[in-house]
Design a protein around this motif. Structure first.
Motif: not given
Length: 257
Positions: A76-83
């Motif tokens: 969940d955190v990484l999706v935000e970072e990768l967007r």
């Protein structure tokens, strides 16, 4: 640190920025691994591919931060970072725990309408193929023994008691995330999946790896290497070629269209 849209992130490393690259590769390290594990890969693929690598908390410059011991929470955190990095077509590549994490990030991106170019899943059984594993519950000596058996940690680190004591909490957190991960049935991927495995890997069999085909409606390919869990090192040139081919295939298809 990585920087997209003018915003620096402690989660992203971009060792060889390639401003003119037509495609981007996002690399997810294994349990206990750090972004620097993929420095040689980044160097090999630049400037044709813009490579970014995830840096989980609890290691290197983030060693004072607590790790995240739940893989779904980490995804969940990484999706935000990768967007912000999805301005270019994105190939996802993960080894061991990183493969499960890349898969979960890919699922989340697809639900947002962002389809990865491909997922390359290395050294990890398919999400639906569960094993009961409890390395994260061992004492420190047991955890170090596991690291030595898999040969994925620098010998200098394993021999430095002070450094080892500093990074063991992050390694334990990673193992907890990997070993307690449970696949949640639902929408999987539509992009191609290419699975890589060592034929002597004690952590995953070829049959468990072949089941990655069940998690995409797109094409599936399997490559079996001679080696154990960290077959990546002796076969670096071939792994680099596979990743470059995945990136180039997208560029060719876009040019053809």
């Amino acid at each position: 640190m990585g920087e997209a849209a003018g915003v620096a992130s402690p989660w992203i490393r971009r060792f060889h920025p390639s401003a003119d690259a037509p495609v981007r590769l996002a690399c997810f390290p294994h349990a206990g691994g750090s972004a620097s594990f993929y420095f040689p890969l980044s160097q090999a693929l630049a400037p044709a591919v813009d490579v970014i690598t995830l840096q989980y908390p609890g290691r290197q410059d983030r060693r004072h931060e607590a790790g995240i011991g739940d893989l779904h929470d980490l995804a969940d955190v990484l999706v935000e970072e990768l967007r912000p990095w999805t301005d270019l077509p994105l190939v996802l590549f993960g080894h061991s725990m990183g493969a499960s994490l890349a898969f979960e990030v890919g699922r989340r991106l697809e639900r947002e309408g962002i389809t990865p170019v491909a997922l390359v899943a290395s050294g990890r059984r398919a999400p639906s193929r569960h094993r009961d594993e409890y390395v994260h519950q061992r004492d420190d000596e047991g955890l170090v023994r596991e690291l030595k058996e898999l040969s994925g940690t620098e010998p200098g680190v394993l021999g430095d008691e002070e450094l080892l004591r500093m990074i063991l909490p992050a390694i334990r957190s990673d193992y907890r995330a990997a070993e307690t991960y449970k696949y949640r049935p639902g929408s999987d991927l539509s992009c191609p999946v290419h699975a890589l495995v060592g034929d002597k890997d004690p952590k995953v069999t070829v049959d468990e790896t072949r089941s990655w085909a069940d998690h995409t409606t797109g094409p599936f390919e399997l490559t079996v290497f001679d080696g154990g869990h960290f077959f990546l090192a002796p076969h670096a040139a071939e792994v680099n070629r596979i990743l470059a081919d995945r990136a180039r295939a997208h560029v060719r298809s876009t040019a053809g269209a």
